[in-house]
Scaffold this motif. Structure first.
Motif, mmCIF file in Angstrom:
data_model
loop_
_atom_site.group_PDB
_atom_site.id
_atom_site.type_symbol
_atom_site.label_atom_id
_atom_site.label_comp_id
_atom_site.label_asym_id
_atom_site.label_seq_id
_atom_site.Cartn_x
_atom_site.Cartn_y
_atom_site.Cartn_z
ATOM 1 N N LEU A 36 4.550 10.497 1.440
ATOM 2 C CA LEU A 36 5.812 10.882 0.810
ATOM 3 C C LEU A 36 6.978 10.232 1.532
ATOM 4 O O LEU A 36 7.933 9.775 0.932
ATOM 5 N N ARG A 37 6.860 10.182 2.861
ATOM 6 C CA ARG A 37 7.952 9.677 3.671
ATOM 7 C C ARG A 37 8.109 8.172 3.541
ATOM 8 O O ARG A 37 9.208 7.644 3.426
ATOM 9 N N PHE A 38 6.989 7.488 3.597
ATOM 10 C CA PHE A 38 7.041 6.028 3.551
ATOM 11 C C PHE A 38 6.476 5.550 2.221
ATOM 12 O O PHE A 38 5.674 4.640 2.167
ATOM 13 N N ALA A 39 6.934 6.197 1.149
ATOM 14 C CA ALA A 39 6.333 5.947 -0.162
ATOM 15 C C ALA A 39 6.327 4.466 -0.507
ATOM 16 O O ALA A 39 5.326 3.954 -0.987
ATOM 17 N N ALA A 40 7.425 3.787 -0.250
ATOM 18 C CA ALA A 40 7.459 2.383 -0.661
ATOM 19 C C ALA A 40 6.441 1.548 0.101
ATOM 20 O O ALA A 40 5.640 0.855 -0.526
ATOM 21 N N PRO A 41 6.414 1.641 1.436
ATOM 22 C CA PRO A 41 5.422 0.828 2.138
ATOM 23 C C PRO A 41 3.995 1.216 1.801
ATOM 24 O O PRO A 41 3.095 0.413 1.918
ATOM 25 N N ILE A 42 3.794 2.454 1.382
ATOM 26 C CA ILE A 42 2.427 2.868 1.121
ATOM 27 C C ILE A 42 2.039 2.524 -0.307
ATOM 28 O O ILE A 42 0.982 2.845 -0.774
ATOM 29 N N GLY A 43 2.836 1.818 -1.002
ATOM 30 C CA GLY A 43 2.431 1.356 -2.317
ATOM 31 C C GLY A 43 3.579 1.425 -3.298
ATOM 32 O O GLY A 43 4.079 2.499 -3.579
ATOM 33 N N ALA A 44 3.985 0.266 -3.792
ATOM 34 C CA ALA A 44 5.095 0.240 -4.727
ATOM 35 C C ALA A 44 4.674 0.879 -6.045
ATOM 36 O O ALA A 44 5.489 1.406 -6.774
ATOM 37 N N HIS A 45 3.379 0.831 -6.338
ATOM 38 C CA HIS A 45 2.898 1.477 -7.551
ATOM 39 C C HIS A 45 3.052 2.968 -7.355
ATOM 40 O O HIS A 45 2.417 3.564 -6.509
ATOM 41 N N ASN A 46 3.918 3.560 -8.133
ATOM 42 C CA ASN A 46 4.339 4.918 -7.851
ATOM 43 C C ASN A 46 3.552 5.928 -8.677
ATOM 44 O O ASN A 46 4.050 6.469 -9.636
ATOM 45 N N GLY A 47 2.340 6.144 -8.325
ATOM 46 C CA GLY A 47 1.546 7.118 -9.051
ATOM 47 C C GLY A 47 0.129 7.056 -8.557
ATOM 48 O O GLY A 47 -0.210 6.230 -7.709
ATOM 49 N N PRO A 48 -0.709 7.951 -9.065
ATOM 50 C CA PRO A 48 -2.098 7.919 -8.612
ATOM 51 C C PRO A 48 -2.777 6.625 -9.028
ATOM 52 O O PRO A 48 -2.445 6.054 -10.061
ATOM 53 N N VAL A 49 -3.675 6.165 -8.221
ATOM 54 C CA VAL A 49 -4.361 4.905 -8.487
ATOM 55 C C VAL A 49 -5.843 5.152 -8.747
ATOM 56 O O VAL A 49 -6.440 4.533 -9.611
ATOM 57 N N LEU A 50 -6.409 6.078 -7.993
ATOM 58 C CA LEU A 50 -7.850 6.299 -8.103
ATOM 59 C C LEU A 50 -8.191 7.029 -9.396
ATOM 60 O O LEU A 50 -7.645 8.090 -9.671
#
Lengths: 422, 531
Positions: free
Chosen positions: A321-335
């Motif tokens: 939540l804190r580093f949302a951008a670095p942890i993935g620009a795709h903003n939603g579930p992926v799996l």
């Protein structure tokens, strides 16, 4: 106001009862399901005489939602029709002046499916002026039950979905709007219109499914349209052969034979407006925390080879939540759900290092965060480092083994990963 | 002189330049764009091996209380994994109005500057490194000695990495080598005559004995998580002593926007980074030590120089080097976690100074997760492979001289009407072929030493990402031999911007020595004029 609800523990009925209670109405449930906490309930089955207890307190209105699906008898003696007739008669006898019957947008004497024909026959039992049928569109939202539950799961589970009737126009309406509409109808002064349409704007069924997939599961859904006629022909043949596909055929017929009925005028007449599909679906998406927790647990379990400790999972969610951008620009579930359930399947689907598509990149970034945290888990040292010297021959043979495994995995990772992370 | 001497930047160059001025009794305003020094690791942090083995609390050290270790810093450097956010990178370029294409502008907005996160590798340049400079090695010798005695260097008196005999440095004894490192150097000793590379132990600004209030390295192997004992030199360590001096004014969070000439010297427009009012400080003289890029913007703008000027950087590569003979060996419990072994390799015409300079980092002090992102394997498969690879793995980081870079910088007016520094990055046309040839020799020579450059492991850094910059204010061209900018009298550049070229060898010690040399000369010139 005293309200009697049949089918009050069903997908729509439960919300109707809740909403009525929220508005301070007295609610009695008539039916067989387990009622929500604190509600007065009288056991009853469609087709049985209504127990006299139902009328002990004067009832102002009846909302009749119960429908019996296990109906193998002849259509002419359908229990839904006979049972509704009994109910209506008993209510009228008890002096109930307002009756609302939950019908369907597909109610027609010549409907393709029995459900639509039955609903129409019940509509005909109503007395005009004080009794109405609400023709309800394709209901979505709320608890994942009934038809909605099925659509929710179908759109979340498979990347490619074979489906009939993708071009068929359906009229989705949110469950809460249906419940509010039914209550409004039940409280309306006479005379009431005999038929009221509770249905949203028409939209092709395939597009409806795609929007569910996008808004709720954060993924693109690829539909494989199946031709309706051959499918129906096949189902007919199977039924004739005695195979138990009646229910499927009923659903397929319902979809293929669906009618479009404008609903905006009736909504205005009720003094209501239905939420748009976007608004409706927005509220249905799993909370950002929920999917992060589910996805984080799966990624950590995959990287670590075992379920993470709650503390590690908390840190993953907090960090993502804190580093949302670095942890993935795709903003939603992926799996996709199947990988969430069975994380080791990711061995066959993890996107290769060069895959730069947003979803693949997001997954790789999240896996990186999961790996960083996995390394801090108690006992992880044995997974990440040879805490005792392995000896050269053992180390070399292990390396060779993993090198072979990894090269074998490259093929499925490319084949499965390509469509999966699009 | 009426006003103070403004020293812009409290990194290695600024600190090295401020000291002679302060000691000469001159009034100094030390202006730093950063605020507090970066947080220090907790002093009771267990050694890396213990952190990994155990303790429910180890995540605090490995990832950080605020989980900043989860940020993806892999594009930059593992040393920045726990760096405070985001002053080190994102804000540096914006605050200093730097716009870059095909170039990664790196700088640090904190007292101590980039020495907060450096690898502590030091070289004293010889004349071959300083070709075309207006000064010679002997001009820097006294400053090398002074600076090295002050900051504390450890390493060998002499070895194969020295081209012209022992350098003029005060040295502590070297730190112990890792088992893999000792093994490699032993192999080098045996096969030296058949190799083109030269190998030796680098000198580091890391203490092997207590020095000036700082503690000797405890060999806890956790260098990449920050040095809890202050054994690794950072310019920030020298700051507290300065602040006690009556002739020093320290301005923190002060971003210098522009220099304007006036009757009493130079007016510095200073923006308070915490949102306070702008202020103006009039200085008799200005020492620019804001980092090569930031200093270049201030000086080129002050001198009204609008033509583009060259900026050199050291094109850098990284690669993985595997020693199969060490596979299956035990990981050392203790050690120094950064590079201790260096190698050099002649490039191109083989003239002195035209060489690649490489450093070999032990892989076990890094988190395996740093490698996973680049591996073609699945994540758990990669972890399993690394578990057995790490005991035999070294990570090579190699620099080429700045002559293989082809960057230009110029002052341009930004949308805000203020001067921006535009950087256009690139490499020379012979870079790729030179690198290819060098890698061929490296592969062969390391193979002779028992090491395998892992196929597919060579990564070429983006221009600028290694943060070794020189040239825009080159002494002898855009400034005189004391860094005084042509067209901006009284403004002296003392950081990397003033170096006329960037050798492959790490520049920090030389930047500090050059700043010391210039400041000592200026202190003598100005002494008694503004006390």
């Amino acid at each position: 106001m005293n309200l009697l609800v049949t089918g009050g523990t069903g997908y729509i009925g439960r919300r109707v009862a809740e909403l009525a209670r929220e508005r301070g109405w007295q609610v009695t449930l008539l039916g067989s399901g387990r009622p929500a906490g604190g509600m007065r309930a009288i056991p009853w089955r469609l087709g049985e005489p209504v127990p006299a207890a139902a009328w002990h307190a004067p009832v102002d209105a009846v909302i009749h939602l119960a429908h019996c699906w296990q109906n193998t008898g002849a259509e002419a003696s359908d229990v839904n029709v006979a049972g509704s007739e009994l109910l209506f008669a008993a209510a009228r006898k008890a002096g109930v002046t307002r009756m609302v019957f939950a019908s369907s947008i597909s109610a027609r004497p010549d409907a393709l499916n029995r459900y639509g024909r039955t609903k129409r026959r019940i509509e005909e039992l109503l007395h005009p002026g004080s009794e109405s049928a609400a023709r309800i569109g394709l209901v979505y939202g709320g608890s994942r039950r009934s038809q909605w539950g099925m659509l929710y799961r179908l759109t979340g589970r498979f990347p490619v979905l074979p489906m009939i009737g993708t071009g068929q126009l359906v009229q989705p309406i949110h469950r809460d709007d249906v419940a509010a509409g039914l209550l409004r109808l039940a409280a309306m002064p006479a005379p009431v219109p005999p038929i009221v349409v509770l249905a949203g704007e028409p939209i092709p069924f395939g597009e409806f499914l795609r929007r569910i997939a996008r808004a709720i599961h954060g993924r693109r859904l690829l539909l494989l349209p199946l031709p309706s006629r051959p499918v129906l022909f096949l189902l007919d043949a199977m039924v004739r052969l005695g195979l138990p596909v009646d229910a499927i055929r009923e659903r397929v017929r319902g979809l293929v034979g669906i009618t479009v009925r404008p609903g905006a005028a009736d909504a205005a007449m009720l003094g209501m407006s239905w939420r748009s599909l976007e608004q409706g679906l927005q509220g249905e998406a799993a909370s950002p925390l929920r999917w992060r927790i589910a996805e984080g647990a799966a990624l950590l379990a995959y990287v670590r080879g075992r379920a993470p400790t709650p503390a590690t999972l908390r840190r993953y969610v907090r960090g993502s939540l804190r580093f949302a951008a670095p942890i993935g620009a795709h903003n939603g579930p992926v799996l996709p759900p199947v990988l969430r359930r069975f994380p080791p399947l990711l061995w066959f689907a993890e996107p290769p290092a060069g895959d730069k598509r947003p979803k693949a990149a997001a997954l790789r970034a999240r896996l990186r965060a999961a790996a960083v945290l996995a390394e801090t888990e108690p006992g992880a040292v044995r997974q990440f480092f040879a805490d005792e010297p392995a000896g050269r021959s053992r180390a070399v043979s292990r390396l060779a083994l993993y090198a072979v495994i990894e090269s074998l995995l490259l093929v499925p990772r490319h084949l499965i990963g390509w469509p999966l992370w699009r | 002189m009426s006003g103070p001497i403004a020293v812009v930047g409290a990194g290695p160059a600024g600190i090295a330049a401020a000291r002679p001025l302060i000691e000469a009794g001159l009034r100094v305003a030390l202006i730093e764009a950063g605020g507090d020094a970066p947080p220090m690791p907790q002093p009771d942090r267990p050694p890396l091996a213990a952190l990994r083995r155990d303790s429910a609390q180890s995540w605090r050290h490995l990832v950080g209380e605020d989980l900043r270790g989860l940020r993806d810093m892999s594009a930059v450097s593992p040393k920045l994994r726990l760096a405070p956010d985001p002053d080190f990178l994102a804000r540096f370029a914006a605050l200093n109005r730097i716009r870059a294409t095909n170039f990664v502008p790196i700088g640090c907005l904190a007292p101590g500057g980039l020495s907060n996160v450096w690898g502590a590798i030091t070289f004293a340049y010889d004349d071959a490194d300083m070709k075309d400079w207006p000064i010679r090695a002997r001009d820097l010798a006294p400053s090398y000695r002074r600076v090295s005695a002050r900051i504390g260097l450890s390493g060998p008196e002499a070895d194969d990495l020295d081209r012209e005999g022992p350098p003029p440095l005060a040295l502590q004894s070297p730190l112990p080598l890792s088992p893999l490192g000792s093994r490699l150097l032993a192999a080098y000793g045996r096969k030296r005559d058949r190799l083109r590379i030269r190998m030796g132990r680098v000198r580091m600004a890391v203490l092997s004995a207590d020095h000036g209030g700082r503690k000797a390295c405890s060999l806890d192997n956790a260098c990449f998580l920050g040095c809890a004992r202050g054994s690794i030199y950072s310019a920030a360590q020298e700051l507290p002593a300065f602040l006690e001096r009556p002739n020093v004014e320290f301005l923190a969070n002060a971003g210098v926007e522009r220099l304007r000439r006036n009757d009493s010297g130079w007016a510095l427009d200073i923006r308070d980074r915490r949102g306070g009012p702008h202020r103006s400080l009039t200085a008799a003289k200005v020492i620019l030590a804001a980092g090569a890029l930031a200093s270049a913007r201030l000086a080129l703008d002050a001198a009204g120089m609008s033509d583009s000027v060259p900026l050199e950087n050291s094109p850098a590569i990284a690669f993985a080097l595997l020693f199969p003979a060490a596979l299956g060996a035990a990981l050392p419990e203790t050690g120094f976690g950064m590079a201790q072994i260096g190698f050099s390799l002649p490039l191109g015409d083989g003239s002195p100074g035209n060489e690649m300079l490489g450093l070999l980092y032990p892989a076990d002090s890094l988190s395996p997760t740093e490698f996973l992102q680049r591996m073609p394997t699945t994540r758990p498969g990669g972890i399993a492979l690394l578990r057995d690879l790490v005991p035999g793995l070294l990570i090579g980081l190699a620099y080429l001289p700045g002559r293989y870079s082809d960057n230009r910088v110029r002052i341009a007016s930004g949308a805000d009407g203020k001067p921006w520094l535009e950087i256009e990055g690139g490499r020379t046309s012979d870079f790729a072929a030179t690198l290819r040839r060098a890698l061929r020799v490296l592969r062969r020579d390391f193979l002779r030493l028992g090491g395998l450059v892992l196929p597919g492991s060579v990564q070429i850094y983006r221009p600028g990402a290694e943060a070794h910059y020189a040239g825009p204010l080159a002494m002898g061209r855009r400034s005189d031999r004391f860094g005084e900018i042509v067209g901006a009298p009284g403004v002296h550049a003392v950081d990397g911007a003033a170096l006329p070229g960037m050798p492959a060898r790490n520049p920090t010690l030389t930047i500090m020595a050059n700043a010391d040399r210039i400041a000592a000369a200026l202190a003598a010139r100005w002494s008694g004029t503004n006390a």
